[in-house]
Scaffold this motif. Structure first.
Motif, PDB file in Angstrom:
ATOM      1  N   GLY A 285     -59.363 -17.068  -4.399  1.00  0.00           N
ATOM      2  CA  GLY A 285     -58.293 -16.744  -3.464  1.00  0.00           C
ATOM      3  C   GLY A 285     -57.720 -15.365  -3.709  1.00  0.00           C
ATOM      4  N   ARG A 286     -57.054 -14.850  -2.705  1.00  0.00           N
ATOM      5  CA  ARG A 286     -56.338 -13.581  -2.815  1.00  0.00           C
ATOM      6  C   ARG A 286     -55.017 -13.700  -2.071  1.00  0.00           C
ATOM      7  NH1 ARG A 286     -56.326 -10.270   1.699  1.00  0.00           N
ATOM      8  NH2 ARG A 286     -57.655 -10.963   3.426  1.00  0.00           N
ATOM      9  N   ILE A 287     -54.053 -12.946  -2.504  1.00  0.00           N
ATOM     10  CA  ILE A 287     -52.744 -12.947  -1.867  1.00  0.00           C
ATOM     11  C   ILE A 287     -52.744 -11.931  -0.735  1.00  0.00           C
ATOM     12  CG2 ILE A 287     -50.274 -12.558  -2.221  1.00  0.00           C
ATOM     13  CD1 ILE A 287     -50.677 -13.318  -5.125  1.00  0.00           C
ATOM     14  N   ILE A 288     -52.328 -12.350   0.445  1.00  0.00           N
ATOM     15  CA  ILE A 288     -52.219 -11.426   1.566  1.00  0.00           C
ATOM     16  C   ILE A 288     -50.925 -10.640   1.391  1.00  0.00           C
ATOM     17  CG2 ILE A 288     -52.006 -11.225   4.069  1.00  0.00           C
ATOM     18  CD1 ILE A 288     -53.683 -13.694   4.365  1.00  0.00           C
ATOM     19  N   SER A 289     -51.069  -9.414   0.972  1.00  0.00           N
ATOM     20  CA  SER A 289     -49.913  -8.583   0.655  1.00  0.00           C
ATOM     21  C   SER A 289     -50.292  -7.121   0.838  1.00  0.00           C
ATOM     22  CB  SER A 289     -49.451  -8.840  -0.782  1.00  0.00           C
ATOM     23  OG  SER A 289     -48.432  -7.949  -1.164  1.00  0.00           O
ATOM     24  N   ARG A 290     -49.280  -6.313   1.170  1.00  0.00           N
ATOM     25  CA  ARG A 290     -49.481  -4.866   1.250  1.00  0.00           C
ATOM     26  C   ARG A 290     -49.380  -4.221  -0.124  1.00  0.00           C
ATOM     27  NH1 ARG A 290     -51.600  -2.753   5.641  1.00  0.00           N
ATOM     28  NH2 ARG A 290     -50.422  -0.834   5.343  1.00  0.00           N
ATOM     29  N   ASN A 291     -48.911  -4.981  -1.094  1.00  0.00           N
ATOM     30  CA  ASN A 291     -48.820  -4.487  -2.456  1.00  0.00           C
ATOM     31  C   ASN A 291     -50.204  -4.532  -3.093  1.00  0.00           C
ATOM     32  OD1 ASN A 291     -48.461  -4.705  -5.461  1.00  0.00           O
ATOM     33  ND2 ASN A 291     -46.307  -4.421  -4.891  1.00  0.00           N
ATOM     34  N   GLY A 292     -50.684  -3.385  -3.527  1.00  0.00           N
ATOM     35  CA  GLY A 292     -52.040  -3.329  -4.047  1.00  0.00           C
ATOM     36  C   GLY A 292     -52.228  -4.117  -5.326  1.00  0.00           C
ATOM     37  N   HIS A 293     -51.216  -4.145  -6.183  1.00  0.00           N
ATOM     38  CA  HIS A 293     -51.343  -4.885  -7.446  1.00  0.00           C
ATOM     39  C   HIS A 293     -51.461  -6.384  -7.189  1.00  0.00           C
ATOM     40  CE1 HIS A 293     -51.062  -5.687 -11.688  1.00  0.00           C
ATOM     41  NE2 HIS A 293     -49.974  -6.435 -11.523  1.00  0.00           N
ATOM     42  N   ASP A 294     -50.687  -6.900  -6.251  1.00  0.00           N
ATOM     43  CA  ASP A 294     -50.752  -8.333  -5.938  1.00  0.00           C
ATOM     44  C   ASP A 294     -52.000  -8.674  -5.134  1.00  0.00           C
ATOM     45  OD1 ASP A 294     -48.356  -8.722  -7.229  1.00  0.00           O
ATOM     46  OD2 ASP A 294     -47.162  -8.443  -5.415  1.00  0.00           O
ATOM     47  N   ALA A 295     -52.392  -7.797  -4.217  1.00  0.00           N
ATOM     48  CA  ALA A 295     -53.555  -8.082  -3.375  1.00  0.00           C
ATOM     49  C   ALA A 295     -54.853  -8.109  -4.171  1.00  0.00           C
ATOM     50  CB  ALA A 295     -53.645  -7.057  -2.249  1.00  0.00           C
ATOM     51  N   CYS A 296     -54.896  -7.418  -5.305  1.00  0.00           N
ATOM     52  CA  CYS A 296     -56.119  -7.345  -6.092  1.00  0.00           C
ATOM     53  C   CYS A 296     -56.134  -8.307  -7.280  1.00  0.00           C
ATOM     54  CB  CYS A 296     -56.326  -5.923  -6.593  1.00  0.00           C
ATOM     55  SG  CYS A 296     -56.650  -4.715  -5.279  1.00  0.00           S
ATOM     56  N   ARG A 297     -55.202  -9.232  -7.329  1.00  0.00           N
ATOM     57  CA  ARG A 297     -55.224 -10.238  -8.389  1.00  0.00           C
ATOM     58  C   ARG A 297     -56.436 -11.160  -8.229  1.00  0.00           C
ATOM     59  NH1 ARG A 297     -50.347 -10.934 -11.234  1.00  0.00           N
ATOM     60  NH2 ARG A 297     -48.609  -9.700 -10.404  1.00  0.00           N
ATOM     61  N   GLU A 298     -57.067 -11.497  -9.342  1.00  0.00           N
ATOM     62  CA  GLU A 298     -58.225 -12.394  -9.327  1.00  0.00           C
ATOM     63  C   GLU A 298     -57.735 -13.819  -9.546  1.00  0.00           C
ATOM     64  OE1 GLU A 298     -61.895 -10.940 -11.259  1.00  0.00           O
ATOM     65  OE2 GLU A 298     -60.609  -9.343 -12.045  1.00  0.00           O
ATOM     66  N   LEU A 299     -57.655 -14.591  -8.468  1.00  0.00           N
ATOM     67  CA  LEU A 299     -57.109 -15.944  -8.515  1.00  0.00           C
ATOM     68  C   LEU A 299     -58.224 -16.961  -8.268  1.00  0.00           C
ATOM     69  CD1 LEU A 299     -53.837 -15.392  -6.425  1.00  0.00           C
ATOM     70  CD2 LEU A 299     -54.128 -15.265  -8.913  1.00  0.00           C
ATOM     71  N   LEU A 300     -58.183 -18.042  -9.028  1.00  0.00           N
ATOM     72  CA  LEU A 300     -59.122 -19.154  -8.862  1.00  0.00           C
ATOM     73  C   LEU A 300     -58.314 -20.443  -8.769  1.00  0.00           C
ATOM     74  CD1 LEU A 300     -60.732 -16.971 -10.913  1.00  0.00           C
ATOM     75  CD2 LEU A 300     -62.502 -18.687 -10.600  1.00  0.00           C
ATOM     76  N   GLY A 301     -58.594 -21.221  -7.740  1.00  0.00           N
ATOM     77  CA  GLY A 301     -57.848 -22.449  -7.495  1.00  0.00           C
ATOM     78  C   GLY A 301     -58.718 -23.691  -7.618  1.00  0.00           C
ATOM     79  N   PHE A 302     -58.038 -24.837  -7.793  1.00  0.00           N
ATOM     80  CA  PHE A 302     -58.726 -26.122  -7.930  1.00  0.00           C
ATOM     81  C   PHE A 302     -57.939 -27.161  -7.134  1.00  0.00           C
ATOM     82  CE2 PHE A 302     -59.565 -23.574 -11.632  1.00  0.00           C
ATOM     83  CZ  PHE A 302     -60.923 -23.739 -11.870  1.00  0.00           C
ATOM     84  N   PHE A 303     -58.670 -27.893  -6.317  1.00  0.00           N
ATOM     85  CA  PHE A 303     -58.078 -29.010  -5.576  1.00  0.00           C
ATOM     86  C   PHE A 303     -58.728 -30.295  -6.084  1.00  0.00           C
ATOM     87  CE2 PHE A 303     -58.051 -31.968  -1.948  1.00  0.00           C
ATOM     88  CZ  PHE A 303     -56.679 -32.047  -1.744  1.00  0.00           C
ATOM     89  N   PHE A 304     -57.892 -31.186  -6.644  1.00  0.00           N
ATOM     90  CA  PHE A 304     -58.387 -32.414  -7.255  1.00  0.00           C
ATOM     91  C   PHE A 304     -58.277 -33.562  -6.253  1.00  0.00           C
ATOM     92  CE2 PHE A 304     -56.730 -29.690 -10.602  1.00  0.00           C
ATOM     93  CZ  PHE A 304     -57.808 -29.613 -11.451  1.00  0.00           C
ATOM     94  N   ILE A 305     -59.350 -34.319  -6.151  1.00  0.00           N
ATOM     95  CA  ILE A 305     -59.442 -35.352  -5.127  1.00  0.00           C
ATOM     96  C   ILE A 305     -58.655 -36.606  -5.504  1.00  0.00           C
ATOM     97  CG2 ILE A 305     -61.053 -36.773  -3.798  1.00  0.00           C
ATOM     98  CD1 ILE A 305     -61.216 -33.783  -3.210  1.00  0.00           C
TER      99      ILE A 305
END
Length: 600
Positions: A285-305
């Motif tokens: 995932g990525r954050i939709i933001s105009r801030n370059g530092h936040d937009a380029c964060r490397e995010l990984l998510g998990f959805f547990f069933i």
């Protein structure tokens, strides 16, 4: 002794015989002046001077008739070398001396002054030349002024800005458009096919290692840390201790004293097993933001069933060898914060590439301050484990969350508007998208990124983007789901004009992250100039343009995006390539445009 000297008389034949090309001695009747004239290479024949022709006549107005005698030949030995180009260097001083004598003999000193008629003609000619040069200078000044007005835009005069945009934005391509389109030529270079394949393989291996690291950390957190820090362990332990204490003892045995660590063997309601946690869907995932530092964060998510819970981790790298995996959003059950499903829990059908997950900033106090500035923050799914998703969908357990018909209709409305505007953005995407962003920033008085309905209508009018009233009203109802009468102009632009897919945006982020090595969210023009390489541009390879010219063209078009003259933010960098992406059909062609100059 008488000596008799007999002279040799020249015969009339020798005096009248023309020069035949051979050098003759001086004693045969040749003077030094005639010798210089005849031996000068290619000297023009001087016609006889006819002073009588200088008298006014009726034929002066005939331009086609110019008497030879009217314009005598002048020789300027000090300043002109036309007659001496073929003369041997040792002969030049001697020839110049005799040419001066010829000039003194040919040009008389008692020439009559020009008549009034000639003076009038000369004055008219002089006036016409001055007037023509004046008009030429005015045209160049107007052209320069229009270019400067197109580049410079005052920040405090919005009305003047609108008028200027209406004048400069036309149907034909401008210089900015043509310079921006030169970046598309990188896709024509056949060098990238083999080179990009090697880079893609290396990037895939590195991405898999990151995902494996994050997955292991998630399993450790939820299998061990969650159990140890579970408050339910306290009550369970206290019950066991109270049942084992002897009533007659004055002091408790050491084994019955209260422990600081929990008994991990005790099973509580929140205890997880590895089997339960294995039924999950992993996504990037990525954050939709105009801030370059936040937009380029490397995010990984998990959805547990098993409990429909959600957690997101951030992969952070410090230097070359030190990495860390930190929780970004703690594991819990979350609900949609906006849209058609506002208030409903996230389910399996909500997870796909391009889906938006909305969260409330107030529910996550540990978020960065730049994200908590907004009430909501949006997380875009950029990649997903499709194999795990397909296996879970085939599970006999039924999961709700199929896309409703209303959401499908909303997408059709935006698709129709995007198709309607695509032709109007033909080869002008960079100029219009960057201009829209700067226009919205100037109109936004409060600086919160929200504008009302009238502002968006005026923006479409200024940039000559025609959208039917029906489509505009339908899109406004969809975007203004909160009913407060304002919409984020970034969201409006993405919905009306569209945006490039997540595969392309991933390479835009890679290019910017390479430039922004300090992770400040903005890059200076000097650093961009150093990193941009135009050696492999097709026009440079063919010799039609130099490397410096292609680099200057890129910097000129990129500066049109910037609100500051000396740096480029991530949002502005993304807007530039967003406009460039409109005309490119194939994803690999667009990737080549980013790989080649930035070396990613």
């Amino acid at each position: 002794m008488d000596l008799e000297v007999k002279g040799v008389s020249a015969s009339p034949r020798s005096q009248t015989q023309p020069f035949s090309g051979r050098k003759m001695p001086l004693h045969q009747g040749w003077t030094s002046k005639s010798w210089a004239i005849q031996n000068a290479p290619c000297l023009p024949v001087v016609p006889p001077l006819d002073l009588g022709s200088l008298v006014d006549s009726d034929d002066e107005d005939d331009v086609s008739y110019v008497p030879i005698s009217v314009s005598p030949i002048r020789f300027d030995p000090p300043n002109s070398s036309s007659a001496l180009d073929l003369v041997i260097p040792c002969q030049i001083p001697y020839i110049q001396h005799h040419l001066n004598e010829l000039e003194q003999d040919i040009i008389p000193e008692d020439l009559p002054e020009p008549t009034d008629k000639y003076k009038l003609k000369y004055q008219q000619y002089k006036t016409e030349m001055k007037e023509g040069y004046k008009q030429y200078s005015q045209r160049n000044a107007e052209k320069t002024k229009s270019n400067l007005m197109h580049q410079l835009s005052p920040k405090n005069e919005i009305d003047d800005k609108c008028v200027r945009e209406e004048e400069t934005i036309t149907d034909y391509l401008t210089t900015l458009d043509r310079k921006a389109l030169l970046q598309q030529c990188y896709a024509d270079n056949p060098y990238h096919a083999q080179h990009s394949t090697r880079k893609s393989n290396a990037e895939t291996v590195a991405a898999e290692k990151k995902k494996q690291t994050v997955t292991e950390q998630v399993m450790i957190d939820h299998l061990s840390r969650a159990v140890i820090s579970d408050p339910e362990q306290n009550s369970t332990t206290e019950k066991q201790e109270s049942s084992c204490i002897c009533p007659d003892s004055n002091t408790e045995p050491f084994r019955f004293r209260k422990r600081t660590l929990h008994e991990t063997k005790i099973r509580t309601h929140s205890t997880f097993t590895e089997n339960m946690l294995s039924h999950k869907v992993q996504f990037d995932g990525r954050i939709i933001s105009r801030n370059g530092h936040d937009a380029c964060r490397e995010l990984l998510g998990f959805f547990f069933i098993h409990d429909q819970s959600l957690t997101i981790y951030e992969y952070r790298q410090f230097g070359k060898n030190r990495t860390n995996v930190l929780p970004f959003i703690q594991k819990d059950i979350y609900t949609h914060q906006r849209g058609r499903r506002k208030g409903k829990r996230y389910q399996l059908g909500d997870f796909y590439i391009g889906a938006n997950l909305t969260f409330s900033s107030s529910d996550h106090p540990r978020l960065p301050e730049s994200i908590k500035e907004n009430t909501l923050f949006i997380l875009r799914i950029t990649n997903i484990d499709q194999r795990a998703l397909d296996s879970l969908r085939s599970d006999p357990i039924e999961h709700e969350g199929d896309i409703t018909s209303q959401e499908a209709n909303d997408r059709l409305v935006f698709k129709a508007i995007q198709d309607e505007l695509k032709e109007q953005l033909h080869k002008r995407g960079v100029r219009i998208l960057t201009g829209l962003r700067k226009y919205f920033q100037q109109v936004d008085k409060e600086g919160n990124g929200l504008l009302d309905k009238a502002d968006f209508k005026q923006a479409l009018k200024v940039f000559h983007l025609e959208v039917s009233e029906k489509h505009f009203e339908s899109s406004w109802l969809i975007l203004n789901d909160s009913g407060n009468g304002t919409v984020d102009y970034g969201e409006f632009t993405r919905a009306m004009i569209g945006e490039m897919n997540e595969y392309r945006k991933s390479f835009v982020r890679k290019a910017f992250m390479k430039l922004d090595f300090n992770k400040t969210g903005s890059v200076s023009i000097i650093d961009i100039r150093k990193c941009y390489c135009a050696k492999k541009h097709p026009q440079v390879i063919s010799g039609h343009s130099t490397e410096e010219e292609i680099k200057l063209y890129f910097l000129e078009t990129l500066k049109e995006v910037c609100s500051k003259s000396d740096e480029v933010s991530y949002g502005e960098f993304e807007d530039y390539y967003e406009g460039l992406s409109i005309e490119i059909v194939e994803d690999e062609d667009f990737v080549a445009i980013l790989r080649t100059p930035w070396g990613i």
